[in-house]
Design a protein around this motif. Structure first.
Motif, PDB file in Angstrom:
ATOM      1  N   MET A   1      32.605  49.623  44.134  1.00  0.00           N
ATOM      2  CA  MET A   1      32.352  50.256  42.925  1.00  0.00           C
ATOM      3  C   MET A   1      31.225  50.117  41.918  1.00  0.00           C
ATOM      4  SD  MET A   1      35.109  52.411  42.042  1.00  0.00           S
ATOM      5  CE  MET A   1      36.081  52.662  42.798  1.00  0.00           C
ATOM      6  N   SER A   2      30.032  50.220  42.465  1.00  0.00           N
ATOM      7  CA  SER A   2      28.903  49.818  42.246  1.00  0.00           C
ATOM      8  C   SER A   2      28.578  50.752  41.075  1.00  0.00           C
ATOM      9  CB  SER A   2      27.713  49.599  43.463  1.00  0.00           C
ATOM     10  OG  SER A   2      27.735  51.005  44.086  1.00  0.00           O
ATOM     11  N   ALA A  16      33.141  46.476  37.045  1.00  0.00           N
ATOM     12  CA  ALA A  16      33.606  46.605  38.936  1.00  0.00           C
ATOM     13  C   ALA A  16      34.461  45.738  39.366  1.00  0.00           C
ATOM     14  CB  ALA A  16      32.207  46.634  39.243  1.00  0.00           C
ATOM     15  N   GLN A  17      34.979  44.786  38.624  1.00  0.00           N
ATOM     16  CA  GLN A  17      35.428  44.449  39.286  1.00  0.00           C
ATOM     17  C   GLN A  17      37.362  44.082  38.533  1.00  0.00           C
ATOM     18  OE1 GLN A  17      34.193  40.155  38.324  1.00  0.00           O
ATOM     19  NE2 GLN A  17      33.494  39.539  40.167  1.00  0.00           N
ATOM     20  N   ASN A  19      38.084  46.928  37.872  1.00  0.00           N
ATOM     21  CA  ASN A  19      38.649  48.424  38.412  1.00  0.00           C
ATOM     22  C   ASN A  19      39.008  47.780  39.351  1.00  0.00           C
ATOM     23  OD1 ASN A  19      38.321  50.890  38.146  1.00  0.00           O
ATOM     24  ND2 ASN A  19      37.016  51.587  39.302  1.00  0.00           N
ATOM     25  N   SER A  20      38.189  47.153  40.605  1.00  0.00           N
ATOM     26  CA  SER A  20      38.816  46.771  41.936  1.00  0.00           C
ATOM     27  C   SER A  20      40.295  46.192  41.639  1.00  0.00           C
ATOM     28  CB  SER A  20      38.139  46.525  42.390  1.00  0.00           C
ATOM     29  OG  SER A  20      36.885  46.697  42.962  1.00  0.00           O
ATOM     30  N   ALA A  21      40.587  44.854  40.919  1.00  0.00           N
ATOM     31  CA  ALA A  21      41.920  44.622  40.435  1.00  0.00           C
ATOM     32  C   ALA A  21      42.922  45.820  39.881  1.00  0.00           C
ATOM     33  CB  ALA A  21      41.286  43.977  39.584  1.00  0.00           C
ATOM     34  N   GLN A  23      42.965  49.253  40.833  1.00  0.00           N
ATOM     35  CA  GLN A  23      42.833  50.145  41.937  1.00  0.00           C
ATOM     36  C   GLN A  23      43.556  48.967  43.102  1.00  0.00           C
ATOM     37  OE1 GLN A  23      42.170  53.069  41.757  1.00  0.00           O
ATOM     38  NE2 GLN A  23      41.178  52.475  39.245  1.00  0.00           N
ATOM     39  N   SER A  24      44.185  48.247  43.730  1.00  0.00           N
ATOM     40  CA  SER A  24      45.153  47.038  43.818  1.00  0.00           C
ATOM     41  C   SER A  24      46.592  47.125  43.568  1.00  0.00           C
ATOM     42  CB  SER A  24      43.864  45.905  44.339  1.00  0.00           C
ATOM     43  OG  SER A  24      44.097  44.210  43.347  1.00  0.00           O
ATOM     44  N   LYS A  64      42.359  53.751  35.684  1.00  0.00           N
ATOM     45  CA  LYS A  64      40.669  53.267  35.898  1.00  0.00           C
ATOM     46  C   LYS A  64      39.718  53.623  35.471  1.00  0.00           C
ATOM     47  CE  LYS A  64      39.283  58.039  37.233  1.00  0.00           C
ATOM     48  NZ  LYS A  64      39.027  58.557  38.277  1.00  0.00           N
ATOM     49  N   ALA A 127      42.864  40.362  40.237  1.00  0.00           N
ATOM     50  CA  ALA A 127      42.146  39.589  40.647  1.00  0.00           C
ATOM     51  C   ALA A 127      41.333  38.336  40.614  1.00  0.00           C
ATOM     52  CB  ALA A 127      40.713  40.151  39.426  1.00  0.00           C
TER      53      ALA A 127
END
Length: 129
Positions: A1-2, A16-17, A19-21, A23-24, A64, A127
């Motif tokens: 997610m850069s 970005a961190q 959003n990754s969390a 999405q998981s 998101k 996260a």
């Protein structure tokens, strides 16, 4: 997610961190987050050089985060410095205290701004930041 990162801003790295969390999250966790929050947050962030950038945290349609203004009208727009967002996301600064001290300004439904803390905490827990 850069694609969330922007030079000169720590906010993009943090988002970005987060959003990754998000999405998981399982489908159930996403639906629960949507049910509790049900809004779109627009973050207008200014860095130390005075450059402004915008990110949108959509927890109304599909949980998101993306860079730039959203296509839908935000429930609340939060305006702050890059270092203020870092402190909020890191749990070092309370949103109400930031608002009362003038470090955080809002446009739109100010009461929705209080829900951002729940989104940050849920994502941080997932996260393990």
């Amino acid at each position: 997610m850069s694609d969330l990162k922007q030079a000169g801003f720590q906010t993009g790295d943090i988002l970005a961190q987060l959003n990754s969390a998000i999405q998981s999250f399982s489908d159930g966790e996403k639906k629960d987050l949507q049910k509790k929050t049900n809004t779109i947050f627009e973050l207008q962030i200014k860095n130390k050089e005075g450059v402004e950038a915008t990110w949108t945290i959509d927890v109304k349609n599909e949980p998101k985060i993306h860079k730039g203004a959203g296509t839908a009208k935000p429930g609340v727009t939060l305006i702050m410095a890059d270092e203020t967002f870092q402190a909020l996301a890191g749990g070092k600064l309370d949103g109400q205290r930031a608002f009362m001290s003038g470090k955080l300004k809002t446009k739109g439904n100010m009461m929705l701004a209080t829900k951002l803390d729940g989104v940050l905490k849920a994502a941080k827990a997932k996260a393990k930041l």
